[in-house]
Design a protein around this motif. Sequence first.
Motif, short mmCIF file in Angstrom:
data_model
loop_
_atom_site.label_atom_id
_atom_site.label_comp_id
_atom_site.label_asym_id
_atom_site.label_seq_id
_atom_site.Cartn_x
_atom_site.Cartn_y
_atom_site.Cartn_z
N TYR A 39 0.85 -1.19 -0.04
CA TYR A 39 -0.20 -0.16 0.04
C TYR A 39 0.74 0.97 -0.10
O TYR A 39 0.72 2.19 0.88
CB TYR A 39 -1.06 -0.01 1.12
N ILE A 67 -8.65 -2.69 -8.18
CA ILE A 67 -9.17 -4.16 -7.97
C ILE A 67 -10.57 -4.19 -7.53
O ILE A 67 -11.21 -4.91 -7.86
CB ILE A 67 -8.25 -4.55 -6.99
N TYR A 118 -13.67 -9.38 -9.06
CA TYR A 118 -13.64 -8.94 -7.60
C TYR A 118 -14.71 -8.76 -7.15
O TYR A 118 -15.25 -7.47 -7.01
CB TYR A 118 -12.52 -7.86 -7.26
N LEU A 134 -15.90 -9.07 -4.10
CA LEU A 134 -16.08 -8.68 -2.74
C LEU A 134 -16.72 -7.44 -2.33
O LEU A 134 -17.75 -7.44 -1.72
CB LEU A 134 -14.76 -8.79 -1.95
N GLY A 147 -15.20 -4.75 4.63
CA GLY A 147 -14.11 -5.27 3.44
C GLY A 147 -13.53 -6.43 3.45
O GLY A 147 -12.49 -6.49 2.73
N SER A 148 -13.63 -7.13 4.50
CA SER A 148 -13.01 -8.50 4.45
C SER A 148 -11.29 -8.44 5.04
O SER A 148 -10.58 -9.03 4.91
CB SER A 148 -12.82 -9.23 3.36
N SER A 149 -10.87 -7.09 5.37
CA SER A 149 -9.82 -6.49 6.15
C SER A 149 -9.21 -7.73 7.00
O SER A 149 -8.09 -8.03 7.02
CB SER A 149 -9.81 -5.28 6.49
N ASN A 181 -6.96 -10.69 5.85
CA ASN A 181 -5.72 -10.65 5.72
C ASN A 181 -4.73 -10.92 6.82
O ASN A 181 -3.30 -10.81 6.59
CB ASN A 181 -5.41 -9.19 5.01
N TYR A 205 -8.59 -13.04 -7.70
CA TYR A 205 -7.26 -12.75 -7.26
C TYR A 205 -6.26 -12.93 -8.39
O TYR A 205 -5.13 -13.01 -8.32
CB TYR A 205 -6.80 -13.60 -5.98
N THR A 226 -4.36 -7.12 -10.57
CA THR A 226 -4.08 -7.81 -9.20
C THR A 226 -2.57 -8.27 -9.31
O THR A 226 -1.82 -8.12 -8.46
CB THR A 226 -4.77 -9.17 -8.84
N PHE A 236 -0.71 -5.05 -9.02
CA PHE A 236 -0.44 -4.84 -7.58
C PHE A 236 0.58 -5.83 -6.81
O PHE A 236 1.06 -5.01 -6.03
CB PHE A 236 -2.05 -5.17 -7.16
N MET A 268 -1.38 -15.28 -2.34
CA MET A 268 -0.47 -14.79 -3.26
C MET A 268 0.84 -14.71 -3.18
O MET A 268 1.49 -14.76 -2.35
CB MET A 268 -0.75 -13.02 -3.60
N GLU A 318 0.77 -12.40 0.53
CA GLU A 318 -0.26 -12.45 1.31
C GLU A 318 -1.17 -13.52 1.19
O GLU A 318 -1.21 -14.41 0.37
CB GLU A 318 -1.19 -11.19 0.27
N SER A 320 -5.36 -14.32 2.14
CA SER A 320 -6.57 -13.76 2.25
C SER A 320 -7.74 -14.87 2.91
O SER A 320 -7.99 -15.75 1.99
CB SER A 320 -7.09 -13.19 0.79
C1 AVI Z 1 -7.75 -5.64 1.37
N1 AVI Z 1 -8.19 -7.14 1.25
C2 AVI Z 1 -9.48 -7.60 1.70
C3 AVI Z 1 -8.05 -7.67 -0.08
C4 AVI Z 1 -8.28 -8.94 -0.01
O1 AVI Z 1 -9.21 -9.56 -0.92
O2 AVI Z 1 -7.76 -9.62 0.68
C5 AVI Z 1 -6.76 -7.33 -0.61
C6 AVI Z 1 -6.40 -8.04 -2.06
N2 AVI Z 1 -5.44 -8.65 -2.59
C7 AVI Z 1 -5.45 -8.87 -3.63
N3 AVI Z 1 -6.76 -8.48 -4.14
C8 AVI Z 1 -7.18 -7.90 -3.19
#
Ligand code: AVI
Length: 344
Positions: A40, A51, A57, A59, A171-173, A176, A224, A231, A234, A270, A304, A306
């Motif tokens: 970030y 994204i 995506y 979510l 936001g499903s934070s 992570n 993803y 992505t 990112f 990821m 990462e 998720s």
């Molecule tokens: C911020 N977070 C909830 C995203 C997720 O879906 O885990 C981060 C993300 N990584 C890849 N795409 C989005």
Amino acid sequence: MPSTTFAPDEPLISTIDAVAYEARTGLSATPKTLSPWLFYDEAGSHLFEQITELPEYYLTRTERSIFAANASEILSEAALGQGPSGKLTLIELGAGTATKTGILLAEAVRQQGSVVYQPVDVSETALAEASENILSNIPGVTVRSQVTDYTREALPLNRLPDTRTLALYIGSSIGNFMPEDARDVLRNLRAQLLPGDTLLLGTDLAPNGGPVANKTVATLLAAYDDAAGVTAAFNLNVLTRLNRDLGADFVPANFRHRACWNPAESRIEMHLESLIAQRVHIPVNSSGRAFTVDFARGESIHTENSYKFTSAAVDALLASAKFRKMKSWEDPQHLFAVTLATAV
Ligand code: AVI
């Protein structure tokens, strides 16, 4: 105070130290890892915004649709047992630009006439944007933003007399974080709340975790690893960041983005996979000394996790932090859940 360890907006010396520490420890570990907060920087935050609008995506738009369909009930449930003033104060962890929160704030104003909103984030820029959007679009909201790293510091709860707090962690934070870290984040929040205060938690659902088959692993993987490559950009941007912040000589084209589903851990992972055997030089580390990192062809950096939750897993996580589920809402396809819980 801006956090010194969680990607503030300005390239403070302490941020460079934190990046160097992460690079040193993560890239000398086996398997190699890098922390997701490194995504970030300015470019990465912009890519994340992109994204959230990708067709794959689901979510962000799904959670927004759950808010749009249920805001009235969510706010009324949270207000049950409220103080004599009859008002809720809303605090949001990791608010970012607070794009979805407007739905809940508008409903809070409708139900109680006005509302105090306290967004908390490490990014001063994002908070300024959130504040401007909300103040210009939703009359009746007082914004008191706070730059804080809620993962490490106590939350700045300005409690108003006779009001209850509704904490938003959406936001499903939470997904992570490793499970024990997720529990600690919720415990930190719980420590600032009083019994009867509430938490609204947004979680992405595990494949087939709901009452009916909801999503396939292919749906998750596409979210993803999108067709437009946003992505991938990112994920690869973290290497560009290490080049900029530490003077490293990563060639992003020598790595590829890889997303995979880990069913045993119920998480999307990821990775950045090295396409060739290569050596990368990193001139700056936390002790000021240069170091090198060797990659075998096919070796990857895990960047990462998720996590995806069943409803039972959400309940257990909440209980581990002394919250009790009151009610949850899902979209018709059972892709995503929003759970209201009370502090016990
Ligand atoms: C911020 N977070 C909830 C995203 C997720 O879906 O885990 C981060 C993300 N990584 C890849 N795409 C989005």
